[in-house]
Design a protein around this motif. Structure first.
Motif, PDB file in Angstrom:
ATOM      1  N   ARG A   1      12.926   3.841   2.779  1.00 44.45           N
ATOM      2  CA  ARG A   1      11.676   4.591   2.936  1.00 44.45           C
ATOM      3  C   ARG A   1      10.476   3.651   2.954  1.00 44.45           C
ATOM      4  NH1 ARG A   1      11.165   8.238  -1.931  1.00 44.45           N
ATOM      5  NH2 ARG A   1      11.968   6.329  -2.910  1.00 44.45           N
ATOM      6  N   PHE A   2      10.673   2.428   2.482  1.00 48.65           N
ATOM      7  CA  PHE A   2       9.546   1.506   2.333  1.00 48.65           C
ATOM      8  C   PHE A   2       9.789   0.220   3.118  1.00 48.65           C
ATOM      9  CE2 PHE A   2       9.837   4.080  -1.502  1.00 48.65           C
ATOM     10  CZ  PHE A   2       8.547   4.604  -1.583  1.00 48.65           C
ATOM     11  N   LEU A   3       8.697  -0.314   3.645  1.00 50.90           N
ATOM     12  CA  LEU A   3       8.755  -1.644   4.228  1.00 50.90           C
ATOM     13  C   LEU A   3       9.027  -2.645   3.117  1.00 50.90           C
ATOM     14  CD1 LEU A   3       5.595  -1.432   6.543  1.00 50.90           C
ATOM     15  CD2 LEU A   3       7.993  -1.070   7.197  1.00 50.90           C
TER      16      LEU A   3
ATOM     17  N   MET B   1      11.351  -2.802  -8.254  1.00 59.10           N
ATOM     18  CA  MET B   1      12.728  -2.519  -7.896  1.00 59.10           C
ATOM     19  C   MET B   1      12.863  -1.809  -6.555  1.00 59.10           C
ATOM     20  SD  MET B   1      14.385  -3.989 -10.184  1.00 59.10           S
ATOM     21  CE  MET B   1      16.007  -3.439  -9.637  1.00 59.10           C
ATOM     22  N   ILE B   2      11.812  -1.122  -6.130  1.00 59.23           N
ATOM     23  CA  ILE B   2      11.844  -0.492  -4.809  1.00 59.23           C
ATOM     24  C   ILE B   2      12.179  -1.530  -3.743  1.00 59.23           C
ATOM     25  CG2 ILE B   2      10.322   0.452  -3.010  1.00 59.23           C
ATOM     26  CD1 ILE B   2       9.002   2.141  -5.181  1.00 59.23           C
ATOM     27  N   TYR B   3      11.612  -2.715  -3.889  1.00 59.60           N
ATOM     28  CA  TYR B   3      11.856  -3.768  -2.900  1.00 59.60           C
ATOM     29  C   TYR B   3      13.210  -4.444  -3.131  1.00 59.60           C
ATOM     30  CZ  TYR B   3       6.836  -3.140  -2.362  1.00 59.60           C
ATOM     31  OH  TYR B   3       5.588  -2.612  -2.183  1.00 59.60           O
ATOM     32  N   GLU B   4      13.593  -4.556  -4.381  1.00 56.00           N
ATOM     33  CA  GLU B   4      14.845  -5.250  -4.681  1.00 56.00           C
ATOM     34  C   GLU B   4      16.052  -4.453  -4.178  1.00 56.00           C
ATOM     35  OE1 GLU B   4      14.891  -8.218  -5.799  1.00 56.00           O
ATOM     36  OE2 GLU B   4      12.751  -8.326  -6.186  1.00 56.00           O
TER      37      GLU B   4
ATOM     38  N   ALA C   1       7.729   2.993 -14.474  1.00 54.88           N
ATOM     39  CA  ALA C   1       6.971   3.027 -13.222  1.00 54.88           C
ATOM     40  C   ALA C   1       6.590   1.632 -12.759  1.00 54.88           C
ATOM     41  CB  ALA C   1       5.725   3.890 -13.400  1.00 54.88           C
ATOM     42  N   ILE C   2       6.161   0.778 -13.703  1.00 56.29           N
ATOM     43  CA  ILE C   2       5.785  -0.587 -13.341  1.00 56.29           C
ATOM     44  C   ILE C   2       7.001  -1.357 -12.832  1.00 56.29           C
ATOM     45  CG2 ILE C   2       4.936  -2.785 -14.242  1.00 56.29           C
ATOM     46  CD1 ILE C   2       3.219  -1.156 -16.216  1.00 56.29           C
ATOM     47  N   MET C   3       8.132  -1.203 -13.516  1.00 56.76           N
ATOM     48  CA  MET C   3       9.348  -1.880 -13.077  1.00 56.76           C
ATOM     49  C   MET C   3       9.823  -1.329 -11.735  1.00 56.76           C
ATOM     50  SD  MET C   3      13.032  -2.205 -15.038  1.00 56.76           S
ATOM     51  CE  MET C   3      13.318  -0.436 -14.982  1.00 56.76           C
ATOM     52  N   ASP C   4       9.673  -0.016 -11.553  1.00 61.79           N
ATOM     53  CA  ASP C   4      10.142   0.611 -10.318  1.00 61.79           C
ATOM     54  C   ASP C   4       9.358   0.116  -9.116  1.00 61.79           C
ATOM     55  OD1 ASP C   4      12.044   2.463  -9.228  1.00 61.79           O
ATOM     56  OD2 ASP C   4      10.378   3.799  -8.769  1.00 61.79           O
TER      57      ASP C   4
ATOM     58  N   GLU D   1       0.827  -1.206   0.000  1.00 59.97           N
ATOM     59  CA  GLU D   1       0.000   0.000   0.000  1.00 59.97           C
ATOM     60  C   GLU D   1       0.863   1.258   0.000  1.00 59.97           C
ATOM     61  OE1 GLU D   1      -2.503  -0.473   3.372  1.00 59.97           O
ATOM     62  OE2 GLU D   1      -3.892  -1.862   2.375  1.00 59.97           O
ATOM     63  N   ASN D   2       1.981   1.223   0.706  1.00 59.94           N
ATOM     64  CA  ASN D   2       2.888   2.375   0.722  1.00 59.94           C
ATOM     65  C   ASN D   2       3.438   2.673  -0.653  1.00 59.94           C
ATOM     66  OD1 ASN D   2       2.517   2.680   3.454  1.00 59.94           O
ATOM     67  ND2 ASN D   2       4.417   1.630   4.036  1.00 59.94           N
ATOM     68  N   VAL D   3       3.838   1.623  -1.362  1.00 58.17           N
ATOM     69  CA  VAL D   3       4.372   1.809  -2.711  1.00 58.17           C
ATOM     70  C   VAL D   3       3.274   2.283  -3.662  1.00 58.17           C
ATOM     71  CG1 VAL D   3       5.382   0.626  -4.701  1.00 58.17           C
ATOM     72  CG2 VAL D   3       6.263   0.196  -2.418  1.00 58.17           C
ATOM     73  N   PHE D   4       2.079   1.747  -3.503  1.00 58.93           N
ATOM     74  CA  PHE D   4       0.947   2.187  -4.331  1.00 58.93           C
ATOM     75  C   PHE D   4       0.731   3.692  -4.193  1.00 58.93           C
ATOM     76  CE2 PHE D   4      -3.596   3.308  -4.238  1.00 58.93           C
ATOM     77  CZ  PHE D   4      -3.905   3.129  -5.586  1.00 58.93           C
TER      78      PHE D   4
END
Length: 344
Positions: A304-306, A296-299, A290-293, A266-269
């Motif tokens: 900043r994100f869980l 990649m935010i998690y990778e 944007a879709i790939m990112d 939800e945070n990334v959304f």
């Protein structure tokens, strides 16, 4: 006047015609006249590479009155001397050292136009293969292209490396190379519409190039479809996303911990939704990125994100790859139903 028919000999002014010394040979047996410059070259070479020039030269031999320069028969062509010089150099030397950059676009354009006009198929194929590195038909090649656009500081600056996509779209239309169009349209769709409508300035000539009215409409429609696809992806795959059935945190008894992966998605959304509806970043109008990112935010373990568990990440990664593949395969249809023999 046909581009291969000599002008009226009565208007020849030999005094006004000069030889192109860098591309003229003492043993050349034909004079190619373009404007007020001529080239002394070899008829056999021209005939070997170009069926169009071969036919023109055979017609010239059967002409009752042949005009000459330095004792060689003259074949007048309706091309610029500069374009013809690039073309002849390519016929003699090939293009092994030609780079496909913004700075060399003028040369590439001249070579592709003339190789198409005179049906020099091998040269045309080599040029299209070179252009396909930057304007590819496969998603894998596009991702490699995008990675190459990053400078040493990680700044994305494609316009410093590649010709403007307006040039490519107009050139592809001119030489019937539809395989270049979908990726060029997509590239252009990421730019502000006001910039696209204003056109782009060609280096050297300072001429302003714009899309045709039809292609501008194709661009706007494709941009709208791409944006809709991204919005649908965010809603279907991130908003209110449920954890994987194998989610590690769902196995624990502590209820707040069981929502860990769901909260992470939800945070990334929310972050992506904010970016795609604003000018938060330079690539906010790039759905494929944007879709790939989102994955990649998690990778890259952005603090900043869980970070969801490995099972939730793997499930989401598969959905991202499938969505990007579907997006890429849709580009020809979105941007004017472009007919390409091979795509994706």
């Amino acid at each position: 006047m046909s581009p291969l028919v000599p002008s009226n000999p009565n208007v020849f002014s030999v005094e006004a015609i000069t030889k192109h010394t860098n591309i003229s040979f003492k043993d050349g047996n034909i004079a190619l006249l373009t404007g007020k410059r001529y080239f002394l070259v070899h008829q056999g070479l021209l005939c070997r590479h170009s069926p169009v020039l071969k036919t023109a030269l055979e017609t010239l031999e059967n002409t009752s009155t042949i005009f000459s320069l330095e004792g060689r028969p003259v074949l007048e062509l309706q091309d610029s001397s500069e374009d013809m010089s690039y073309f002849l150099i390519a016929l003699y030397d090939g293009i092994p050292n030609l780079s496909f950059t913004a700075e060399t676009y003028g040369i590439i354009s001249a070579l592709l136009r003339l190789s198409t006009k005179y049906q020099v198929q091998r040269l045309r194929n080599d040029l299209l293969q070179g252009l396909a590195i930057t304007w590819p038909s496969s998603l894998t090649s596009w991702d490699a292209r995008e990675a190459a656009m990053l400078d040493s500081d990680g700044i994305y600056e494609p316009r410093k490396c590649t010709p403007h996509p307006i040039f490519i779209i107009n050139l592809a239309r001119l030489v019937d190379a539809p395989e270049l169009l979908p990726s060029a349209f997509y590239d252009l769709s990421r730019s502000p519409i006001s910039h696209t409508a204003a056109g782009c300035i060609a280096p050297g000539t300072l001429d302003c190039h714009r899309l045709s009215d039809e292609d501008l409409v194709n661009l706007l429609k494709g941009r709208e479809d791409a944006s809709r696809f991204l919005s649908t992806f965010l809603v279907n795959h991130l908003e209110g996303r449920k954890p994987s059935s194998n989610c590690i945190y769902m196995q624990v008894g502590n209820y707040p911990r069981r929502r860990f992966c769901q909260v992470a998605f939800e945070n990334v959304f929310c972050d992506l939704l904010r970016a795609t509806n604003s000018l938060v970043c330079d690539r906010s109008c790039d759905p494929l990125f944007a879709i790939m990112d989102a994955q990649m935010i998690y990778e890259r373990s952005d603090r900043r994100f869980l970070r969801p568990c490995e099972f939730c990440r793997a499930e989401f990664r598969a959905e991202v790859e499938a969505a990007r593949d579907e997006f890429w395969h849709s580009l020809p249809e979105w941007f004017g139903n472009i007919q390409v023999s091979v795509w994706g």
